[in-house]
Design a protein around this motif. Sequence first.
Motif, PDB file in Angstrom:
ATOM      1  N   ALA A 183      40.003 -84.403  64.262  1.00 19.39           N
ATOM      2  CA  ALA A 183      39.128 -85.233  63.433  1.00 19.39           C
ATOM      3  C   ALA A 183      37.680 -85.110  63.894  1.00 19.39           C
ATOM      4  CB  ALA A 183      39.576 -86.695  63.499  1.00 19.39           C
ATOM      5  N   GLY A 184      36.784 -84.820  62.935  1.00 17.49           N
ATOM      6  CA  GLY A 184      35.375 -84.705  63.235  1.00 17.49           C
ATOM      7  C   GLY A 184      34.914 -83.318  63.631  1.00 17.49           C
ATOM      8  N   GLU A 185      35.841 -82.384  63.858  1.00 14.15           N
ATOM      9  CA  GLU A 185      35.475 -81.033  64.257  1.00 14.15           C
ATOM     10  C   GLU A 185      35.676 -80.064  63.096  1.00 14.15           C
ATOM     11  OE1 GLU A 185      37.424 -79.793  67.792  1.00 14.15           O
ATOM     12  OE2 GLU A 185      36.716 -81.498  68.994  1.00 14.15           O
ATOM     13  N   GLU A 186      34.821 -79.038  63.044  1.00 16.35           N
ATOM     14  CA  GLU A 186      34.857 -78.080  61.948  1.00 16.35           C
ATOM     15  C   GLU A 186      36.070 -77.149  62.056  1.00 16.35           C
ATOM     16  OE1 GLU A 186      31.190 -75.953  61.765  1.00 16.35           O
ATOM     17  OE2 GLU A 186      30.188 -77.502  60.578  1.00 16.35           O
ATOM     18  N   SER A 187      36.598 -76.789  60.895  1.00 20.93           N
ATOM     19  CA  SER A 187      37.685 -75.826  60.794  1.00 20.93           C
ATOM     20  C   SER A 187      37.307 -74.788  59.744  1.00 20.93           C
ATOM     21  CB  SER A 187      39.001 -76.515  60.412  1.00 20.93           C
ATOM     22  OG  SER A 187      39.383 -77.462  61.381  1.00 20.93           O
ATOM     23  N   GLU A 188      37.935 -73.631  59.842  1.00 23.00           N
ATOM     24  CA  GLU A 188      37.629 -72.543  58.917  1.00 23.00           C
ATOM     25  C   GLU A 188      38.872 -72.149  58.128  1.00 23.00           C
ATOM     26  OE1 GLU A 188      35.406 -68.179  58.929  1.00 23.00           O
ATOM     27  OE2 GLU A 188      36.479 -68.863  60.716  1.00 23.00           O
ATOM     28  N   LEU A 189      38.683 -71.970  56.854  1.00 19.98           N
ATOM     29  CA  LEU A 189      39.749 -71.533  55.951  1.00 19.98           C
ATOM     30  C   LEU A 189      39.224 -70.352  55.149  1.00 19.98           C
ATOM     31  CD1 LEU A 189      42.570 -72.037  54.713  1.00 19.98           C
ATOM     32  CD2 LEU A 189      41.490 -73.652  53.139  1.00 19.98           C
ATOM     33  N   LEU A 190      39.972 -69.264  55.139  1.00 22.90           N
ATOM     34  CA  LEU A 190      39.580 -68.072  54.404  1.00 22.90           C
ATOM     35  C   LEU A 190      40.392 -67.958  53.127  1.00 22.90           C
ATOM     36  CD1 LEU A 190      39.283 -65.388  57.236  1.00 22.90           C
ATOM     37  CD2 LEU A 190      37.459 -66.704  56.172  1.00 22.90           C
ATOM     38  N   VAL A 191      39.718 -67.641  52.037  1.00 26.10           N
ATOM     39  CA  VAL A 191      40.398 -67.431  50.765  1.00 26.10           C
ATOM     40  C   VAL A 191      40.155 -65.989  50.331  1.00 26.10           C
ATOM     41  CG1 VAL A 191      38.399 -68.451  49.583  1.00 26.10           C
ATOM     42  CG2 VAL A 191      40.527 -68.087  48.330  1.00 26.10           C
ATOM     43  N   ALA A 195      31.746 -72.040  43.857  1.00 24.03           N
ATOM     44  CA  ALA A 195      31.871 -72.959  44.991  1.00 24.03           C
ATOM     45  C   ALA A 195      33.326 -73.058  45.422  1.00 24.03           C
ATOM     46  CB  ALA A 195      31.320 -74.338  44.640  1.00 24.03           C
ATOM     47  N   ILE A 196      33.483 -73.590  46.602  1.00 24.51           N
ATOM     48  CA  ILE A 196      34.800 -73.927  47.161  1.00 24.51           C
ATOM     49  C   ILE A 196      34.729 -75.379  47.621  1.00 24.51           C
ATOM     50  CG2 ILE A 196      36.499 -73.455  48.956  1.00 24.51           C
ATOM     51  CD1 ILE A 196      35.514 -70.584  49.041  1.00 24.51           C
ATOM     52  N   HIS A 197      35.733 -76.149  47.267  1.00 20.56           N
ATOM     53  CA  HIS A 197      35.786 -77.538  47.730  1.00 20.56           C
ATOM     54  C   HIS A 197      37.241 -77.910  47.993  1.00 20.56           C
ATOM     55  CE1 HIS A 197      37.307 -79.328  43.909  1.00 20.56           C
ATOM     56  NE2 HIS A 197      36.694 -78.290  43.372  1.00 20.56           N
ATOM     57  N   ALA A 198      37.421 -79.015  48.700  1.00 24.16           N
ATOM     58  CA  ALA A 198      38.769 -79.440  49.085  1.00 24.16           C
ATOM     59  C   ALA A 198      38.803 -80.958  49.204  1.00 24.16           C
ATOM     60  CB  ALA A 198      39.197 -78.783  50.393  1.00 24.16           C
ATOM     61  N   ALA A 234      42.780 -77.277  48.425  1.00 29.30           N
ATOM     62  CA  ALA A 234      41.541 -76.507  48.432  1.00 29.30           C
ATOM     63  C   ALA A 234      41.469 -75.659  47.166  1.00 29.30           C
ATOM     64  CB  ALA A 234      41.460 -75.618  49.662  1.00 29.30           C
ATOM     65  N   THR A 235      40.292 -75.651  46.529  1.00 30.47           N
ATOM     66  CA  THR A 235      40.107 -75.007  45.228  1.00 30.47           C
ATOM     67  C   THR A 235      38.838 -74.171  45.235  1.00 30.47           C
ATOM     68  OG1 THR A 235      41.174 -76.903  44.157  1.00 30.47           O
ATOM     69  CG2 THR A 235      39.918 -75.419  42.742  1.00 30.47           C
ATOM     70  N   VAL A 236      38.913 -73.011  44.596  1.00 30.86           N
ATOM     71  CA  VAL A 236      37.739 -72.174  44.392  1.00 30.86           C
ATOM     72  C   VAL A 236      37.366 -72.219  42.908  1.00 30.86           C
ATOM     73  CG1 VAL A 236      39.205 -70.104  44.196  1.00 30.86           C
ATOM     74  CG2 VAL A 236      36.755 -69.853  44.631  1.00 30.86           C
ATOM     75  N   VAL A 237      36.093 -72.441  42.623  1.00 31.20           N
ATOM     76  CA  VAL A 237      35.586 -72.522  41.250  1.00 31.20           C
ATOM     77  C   VAL A 237      34.757 -71.270  40.978  1.00 31.20           C
ATOM     78  CG1 VAL A 237      34.261 -73.899  39.601  1.00 31.20           C
ATOM     79  CG2 VAL A 237      35.529 -75.029  41.444  1.00 31.20           C
ATOM     80  N   TYR A 238      34.978 -70.638  39.813  1.00 29.89           N
ATOM     81  CA  TYR A 238      34.311 -69.377  39.505  1.00 29.89           C
ATOM     82  C   TYR A 238      34.083 -69.269  38.004  1.00 29.89           C
ATOM     83  CZ  TYR A 238      39.270 -68.305  38.864  1.00 29.89           C
ATOM     84  OH  TYR A 238      40.593 -68.346  38.492  1.00 29.89           O
ATOM     85  N   GLU A 239      33.302 -68.273  37.621  1.00 31.51           N
ATOM     86  CA  GLU A 239      32.997 -68.008  36.217  1.00 31.51           C
ATOM     87  C   GLU A 239      33.365 -66.574  35.862  1.00 31.51           C
ATOM     88  OE1 GLU A 239      29.189 -70.863  34.996  1.00 31.51           O
ATOM     89  OE2 GLU A 239      28.880 -68.746  35.517  1.00 31.51           O
ATOM     90  N   GLN A 248      39.014 -72.405  37.709  1.00 33.18           N
ATOM     91  CA  GLN A 248      39.264 -72.769  39.099  1.00 33.18           C
ATOM     92  C   GLN A 248      40.698 -72.433  39.468  1.00 33.18           C
ATOM     93  OE1 GLN A 248      38.489 -77.001  39.300  1.00 33.18           O
ATOM     94  NE2 GLN A 248      40.652 -77.520  38.950  1.00 33.18           N
ATOM     95  N   SER A 249      40.891 -72.079  40.722  1.00 28.97           N
ATOM     96  CA  SER A 249      42.217 -71.737  41.241  1.00 28.97           C
ATOM     97  C   SER A 249      42.428 -72.486  42.547  1.00 28.97           C
ATOM     98  CB  SER A 249      42.347 -70.234  41.475  1.00 28.97           C
ATOM     99  OG  SER A 249      42.240 -69.518  40.263  1.00 28.97           O
ATOM    100  N   THR A 250      43.544 -73.179  42.635  1.00 26.97           N
ATOM    101  CA  THR A 250      43.911 -73.865  43.882  1.00 26.97           C
ATOM    102  C   THR A 250      44.578 -72.852  44.803  1.00 26.97           C
ATOM    103  OG1 THR A 250      44.184 -75.982  42.750  1.00 26.97           O
ATOM    104  CG2 THR A 250      45.255 -75.733  44.891  1.00 26.97           C
ATOM    105  N   PHE A 251      43.911 -72.501  45.892  1.00 32.16           N
ATOM    106  CA  PHE A 251      44.430 -71.464  46.789  1.00 32.16           C
ATOM    107  C   PHE A 251      45.198 -72.034  47.962  1.00 32.16           C
ATOM    108  CE2 PHE A 251      40.039 -72.339  48.029  1.00 32.16           C
ATOM    109  CZ  PHE A 251      40.138 -72.541  49.397  1.00 32.16           C
TER     110      PHE A 251
END
Length: 256
Positions: free
Chosen positions: A79-87, A101-104, A156-161, A168-171
């Motif tokens: 909690a409170g520390e950064e994590s990395e997720l690759l899509v 964009a990417i959001h979660a 986690a979802t990536v939004v694109y055009e 958007q695709s939930t990865f």
Amino acid sequence: MKIRVFFVLSLLLFASPFLQVARCQSESDTEVAEASEEGGDLGIVGEDVQDIDGGSFSPAPGVETVCVFPKNPTRILTAGEESELLVGMKNEGESSINILAIHASVHLPYDQHYLIQNLSTQAFNNASVPPSAQATFPYIFAVSKFMQPGTFDLVATVVYEIDQHPYQSTFYNGTIEVVEAGGFLSVESVFLFFLGLGLLGLLGLWIRGQIQHLSKKTKRATKVEVGTGTTDASMDEWLQGTAYTQSLSSKSKKKK
């Protein structure tokens, strides 16, 4: 077969030392991609640049996604520390994909309708995936430092055009484990430690009381034997001249 090839290619992308930079390659653009291996920019422009959280779009046909936690395969987040997720994204369509964009978000594991936290939105302005190509994009996020430790669902979802149409695709839609910062010396562990000490102290007091109670019973049960000791001198003076002293003197004479 296509899915299997895509997963193999995605794993190769994840193992690349340039994972922080999106790599979009097609067979006809190999030389261009090799020329840009030394540098590149995803065009990450920060958080909440575009208002994409309010929309809900469908995934585009011909777009496949995979994801991985490159530095945290156990999916245990502090909690409170950064994590990395690759899509990883693969474009099997005929038009280029523009990544917006990417959001979660974090939800309760047994009911995703209960939202725990909206995580940061990472927006892009220079990221695309050409037709018949694939790319890898990083997403840096952190859950709240005040979040209660436990198991939650991360969506986690990536939004694109594509051709100016949003999709958007939930990865990733799976569980994560949130733990407190500080490791072993957490609030709960310290509380349990002192609680254990208190219980041990109470147990010691109870054992001591039982031992004292048993020792008192033993002393009360001990009988004191009275022998044929000598008669007190004051008692002799009080009985002097009585029949009792005369009988005693006569007995002593007979013994002689």
